[in-house]
Enzyme design. Structure first.
Site, PDB file in Angstrom:
ATOM      1  N   GLY A   1      -5.962   9.968  14.574  1.00  0.00           N
ATOM      2  CA  GLY A   1      -6.506   8.762  13.937  1.00  0.00           C
ATOM      3  C   GLY A   1      -8.022   8.734  13.932  1.00  0.00           C
ATOM      4  O   GLY A   1      -8.701   9.655  14.392  1.00  0.00           O
TER       5      GLY A   1
ATOM      6  N   ALA B   1      -1.384   2.279  17.099  1.00  0.00           N
ATOM      7  CA  ALA B   1      -1.215   0.873  16.715  1.00  0.00           C
ATOM      8  C   ALA B   1      -0.610   0.756  15.330  1.00  0.00           C
ATOM      9  O   ALA B   1      -0.728   1.666  14.502  1.00  0.00           O
ATOM     10  CB  ALA B   1      -2.565   0.158  16.726  1.00  0.00           C
TER      11      ALA B   1
ATOM     12  N   THR C   1      -8.522  -5.200  20.341  1.00  0.00           N
ATOM     13  CA  THR C   1      -9.182  -5.655  19.124  1.00  0.00           C
ATOM     14  C   THR C   1      -9.883  -7.006  19.272  1.00  0.00           C
ATOM     15  O   THR C   1      -9.482  -7.836  20.097  1.00  0.00           O
ATOM     16  CB  THR C   1      -8.117  -5.769  18.001  1.00  0.00           C
ATOM     17  OG1 THR C   1      -8.682  -6.427  16.867  1.00  0.00           O
ATOM     18  CG2 THR C   1      -6.905  -6.571  18.437  1.00  0.00           C
ATOM     19  N   ASP C   2     -10.875  -7.228  18.421  1.00  0.00           N
ATOM     20  CA  ASP C   2     -11.541  -8.537  18.335  1.00  0.00           C
ATOM     21  C   ASP C   2     -10.584  -9.604  17.789  1.00  0.00           C
ATOM     22  O   ASP C   2     -10.844 -10.800  17.923  1.00  0.00           O
ATOM     23  CB  ASP C   2     -12.788  -8.450  17.432  1.00  0.00           C
ATOM     24  CG  ASP C   2     -12.509  -7.852  16.068  1.00  0.00           C
ATOM     25  OD1 ASP C   2     -11.571  -7.023  15.944  1.00  0.00           O
ATOM     26  OD2 ASP C   2     -13.210  -8.200  15.103  1.00  0.00           O
TER      27      ASP C   2
ATOM     28  N   TYR D   1      -0.599  -9.609  14.296  1.00  0.00           N
ATOM     29  CA  TYR D   1      -1.286  -8.420  14.821  1.00  0.00           C
ATOM     30  C   TYR D   1      -2.015  -8.760  16.131  1.00  0.00           C
ATOM     31  O   TYR D   1      -1.824  -8.089  17.151  1.00  0.00           O
ATOM     32  CB  TYR D   1      -2.270  -7.896  13.770  1.00  0.00           C
ATOM     33  CG  TYR D   1      -3.232  -6.848  14.286  1.00  0.00           C
ATOM     34  CD1 TYR D   1      -2.769  -5.597  14.708  1.00  0.00           C
ATOM     35  CD2 TYR D   1      -4.606  -7.092  14.367  1.00  0.00           C
ATOM     36  CE1 TYR D   1      -3.656  -4.626  15.187  1.00  0.00           C
ATOM     37  CE2 TYR D   1      -5.490  -6.137  14.846  1.00  0.00           C
ATOM     38  CZ  TYR D   1      -5.002  -4.908  15.249  1.00  0.00           C
ATOM     39  OH  TYR D   1      -5.884  -3.955  15.732  1.00  0.00           O
TER      40      TYR D   1
ATOM     41  N   LYS E   1      -1.170  -7.391  19.888  1.00  0.00           N
ATOM     42  CA  LYS E   1      -2.157  -6.604  20.653  1.00  0.00           C
ATOM     43  C   LYS E   1      -2.466  -7.290  21.992  1.00  0.00           C
ATOM     44  O   LYS E   1      -2.658  -6.622  23.008  1.00  0.00           O
ATOM     45  CB  LYS E   1      -3.447  -6.414  19.846  1.00  0.00           C
ATOM     46  CG  LYS E   1      -3.332  -5.503  18.638  1.00  0.00           C
ATOM     47  CD  LYS E   1      -3.092  -4.034  18.961  1.00  0.00           C
ATOM     48  CE  LYS E   1      -4.313  -3.322  19.475  1.00  0.00           C
ATOM     49  NZ  LYS E   1      -4.096  -1.840  19.528  1.00  0.00           N
TER      50      LYS E   1
HETATM   51  N1  LIG Z   1      -9.520   0.124  12.475  1.00  0.00           N
HETATM   52  C1  LIG Z   1     -10.135  -0.964  12.900  1.00  0.00           C
HETATM   53  O1  LIG Z   1     -11.022  -1.525  12.210  1.00  0.00           O
HETATM   54  C2  LIG Z   1      -9.798  -1.545  14.248  1.00  0.00           C
HETATM   55  C3  LIG Z   1     -10.408  -2.737  14.652  1.00  0.00           C
HETATM   56  C4  LIG Z   1     -10.108  -3.258  15.920  1.00  0.00           C
HETATM   57  C5  LIG Z   1      -9.223  -2.584  16.758  1.00  0.00           C
HETATM   58  N2  LIG Z   1      -8.640  -1.418  16.334  1.00  0.00           N
HETATM   59  C6  LIG Z   1      -7.726  -0.722  17.243  1.00  0.00           C
HETATM   60  O2  LIG Z   1      -8.283   0.572  17.463  1.00  0.00           O
HETATM   61  C7  LIG Z   1      -7.238   1.540  17.614  1.00  0.00           C
HETATM   62  C8  LIG Z   1      -7.528   2.752  16.749  1.00  0.00           C
HETATM   63  O3  LIG Z   1      -7.666   2.375  15.395  1.00  0.00           O
HETATM   64  P1  LIG Z   1      -7.906   3.468  14.267  1.00  0.00           P
HETATM   65  O4  LIG Z   1      -8.695   2.838  13.186  1.00  0.00           O
HETATM   66  O5  LIG Z   1      -8.380   4.747  14.897  1.00  0.00           O
HETATM   67  O6  LIG Z   1      -6.402   3.660  13.774  1.00  0.00           O
HETATM   68  P2  LIG Z   1      -5.687   4.896  13.059  1.00  0.00           P
HETATM   69  O7  LIG Z   1      -6.686   5.772  12.380  1.00  0.00           O
HETATM   70  O8  LIG Z   1      -4.569   4.352  12.264  1.00  0.00           O
HETATM   71  O9  LIG Z   1      -5.130   5.718  14.302  1.00  0.00           O
HETATM   72  C9  LIG Z   1      -3.981   5.344  15.030  1.00  0.00           C
HETATM   73  C10 LIG Z   1      -3.228   6.603  15.365  1.00  0.00           C
HETATM   74  O10 LIG Z   1      -2.062   6.248  16.093  1.00  0.00           O
HETATM   75  C11 LIG Z   1      -0.934   6.939  15.569  1.00  0.00           C
HETATM   76  N3  LIG Z   1       0.244   6.099  15.755  1.00  0.00           N
HETATM   77  C12 LIG Z   1       0.598   5.001  15.035  1.00  0.00           C
HETATM   78  N4  LIG Z   1       1.755   4.497  15.495  1.00  0.00           N
HETATM   79  C13 LIG Z   1       2.124   5.286  16.537  1.00  0.00           C
HETATM   80  C14 LIG Z   1       3.238   5.263  17.411  1.00  0.00           C
HETATM   81  N5  LIG Z   1       4.204   4.341  17.281  1.00  0.00           N
HETATM   82  N6  LIG Z   1       3.313   6.216  18.385  1.00  0.00           N
HETATM   83  C15 LIG Z   1       2.346   7.149  18.496  1.00  0.00           C
HETATM   84  N7  LIG Z   1       1.292   7.243  17.670  1.00  0.00           N
HETATM   85  C16 LIG Z   1       1.178   6.311  16.701  1.00  0.00           C
HETATM   86  C17 LIG Z   1      -1.239   7.143  14.101  1.00  0.00           C
HETATM   87  O11 LIG Z   1      -0.516   8.257  13.604  1.00  0.00           O
HETATM   88  P3  LIG Z   1       0.139   8.199  12.119  1.00  0.00           P
HETATM   89  O12 LIG Z   1      -0.946   7.743  11.182  1.00  0.00           O
HETATM   90  O13 LIG Z   1       0.576   9.595  11.905  1.00  0.00           O
HETATM   91  O14 LIG Z   1       1.259   7.195  12.203  1.00  0.00           O
HETATM   92  C18 LIG Z   1      -2.758   7.372  14.134  1.00  0.00           C
HETATM   93  O15 LIG Z   1      -3.064   8.743  14.279  1.00  0.00           O
HETATM   94  C19 LIG Z   1      -5.935   0.799  17.331  1.00  0.00           C
HETATM   95  O16 LIG Z   1      -5.318   0.532  18.565  1.00  0.00           O
HETATM   96  C20 LIG Z   1      -6.344  -0.508  16.656  1.00  0.00           C
HETATM   97  O17 LIG Z   1      -5.471  -1.562  16.992  1.00  0.00           O
HETATM   98  C21 LIG Z   1      -8.918  -0.885  15.124  1.00  0.00           C
END
Ligand SMILES: NC(=O)c1ccc[n+]([C@@H]2O[C@H](COP(=O)([O-])OP(=O)(O)OC[C@H]3O[C@@H](n4cnc5c(N)ncnc54)[C@H](OP(=O)(O)O)[C@@H]3O)[C@@H](O)[C@H]2O)c1
Length: 283
Positions: free
Chosen positions: A10, A58, A99-100, A123, A127
């Site tokens: 991710g 997530a 997350t925020d 969501y 979380k």
């Molecule tokens: N993106 C934002 O703006 C944001 C903001 C606040 C907090 N966050 C938090 O930050 C974290 C990382 O976000 P990100 O943007 O890096 O997300 P991302 O790019 O979607 O990465 C999440 C990774 O987790 C894997 N995954 C999803 N479901 C899974 C499961 N059930 N078991 C094992 N692996 C799984 C996904 O693989 P697949 O794609 O192959 O399913 C992906 O590689 C998350 O926890 C999110 O809640 C993100």
């Protein structure tokens, strides 16, 4: 140090694997581990026996979580529980990326670690449940990040805001962006670096806010992207209510850390954006 990174494919996960590269870092993609599957989770983590497990997995499509709360809770809450309990069993430090969106946005000033969460979306609620499960592990960190942009792009969202703006700006499209939602834009490279420093320093277990410094609304974020790229698209403000999105979003969810209080030196989001644009070859 032996570190397992769940969600290694991710956006944040790829940068975590990069910054922890000097250690024995074990990247776990969704193919390697399913956090919602308790048995598999235990099996994989027991076999690898890491000292630290960072769980970035997530289901974070905020509107889709409203349609499918079962999946949101299976991944974000039960998944966190499974990882935390496996960590307890192997005596590993459990790091949960949160997350925020655990805040309702009514404070009107940046949230610190001591502010009480009050999520307004499925969501955010799922979380927050994940946070509580993680906090049951004796050695744990809940790292709250926000509005991420990273070179890999969010796999769950098919990119990130900066990429979407670059694409539209270059295509000369008319662009409307909300000016009533405020947040802390955060570069995943910087967030990963901070997570590494907190872990290395063996800071006390607990919640940490891990973002770039400063805050802005999404319209200003877009404006700064175009400013740095010297693009002049037709950019106009809209209100979030006009988007008719399913999930409620906090109006002001900027984060700051009273615990770190400048300890590790955090860049302003505008400087972090420059870093990102350079990394992507846009500057
Ligand atoms: N993106 C934002 O703006 C944001 C903001 C606040 C907090 N966050 C938090 O930050 C974290 C990382 O976000 P990100 O943007 O890096 O997300 P991302 O790019 O979607 O990465 C999440 C990774 O987790 C894997 N995954 C999803 N479901 C899974 C499961 N059930 N078991 C094992 N692996 C799984 C996904 O693989 P697949 O794609 O192959 O399913 C992906 O590689 C998350 O926890 C999110 O809640 C993100």
């Amino acid at each position: 140090m032996r570190i397992a990174v769940i969600g290694a494919g991710g956006q944040l996960g790829t940068d975590l694997v990069k910054v922890f590269g000097e250690y024995d870092c074990l990247p776990l993609t969704h193919q390697d581990i399913e956090v919602a599957d308790r048995e598999r989770c235990y099996e994989v983590l027991k076999k690898l026996a890491p000292e630290v497990v960072i769980n970035t997995a997530a289901f974070h499509q905020v509107d889709a979580c409203e349609d499918d709360p079962g999946r949101a809770f299976m991944v974000n809450a039960v998944g966190a529980k499974n990882v935390a309990e496996a960590c307890l069993e192997i005596n590993a430090t459990c790091v949960f990326i949160s997350t925020d969106f655990v805040f309702d946005g009514r404070k009107g000033a940046p949230y610190t670690e001591s502010d009480a969460p009050s999520p307004v979306s499925t969501y955010g609620i799922s979380k927050l449940a994940g946070e509580f499960y993680t906090r049951r592990a004796p050695k744990h960190y809940v790292m709250r990040v926000a509005s991420l942009f990273g070179a890999a792009g969010a796999s769950g969202k098919g990119g990130n805001f900066v990429e979407a703006m670059v694409k539209k700006g270059r295509a000369g499209e008319k662009i409307s962006v909300v000016d009533d939602l405020w947040m802390s834009p955060t570069y995943t490279g910087d967030a990963a670096g901070l997570i590494k420093k907190i872990t290395e320093a063996k800071m006390p277990s607990g919640i940490y806010h891990v973002t770039n410094s400063g805050q802005c609304c999404w319209l200003d974020f877009a404006g700064e992207i175009f400013n740095q790229l010297n693009l002049k698209p037709d950019l106009s403000p809209i209100k979030s209510v006009q988007l008719k999105q399913k999930a409620l979003r906090p109006a002001f969810s900027a984060l700051q850390s009273e615990k770190l209080n400048g300890l590790f030196g955090v860049r302003h989001w505008k400087d972090a954006l420059t870093g990102y644009l350079v990394e992507k070859g846009y500057l």
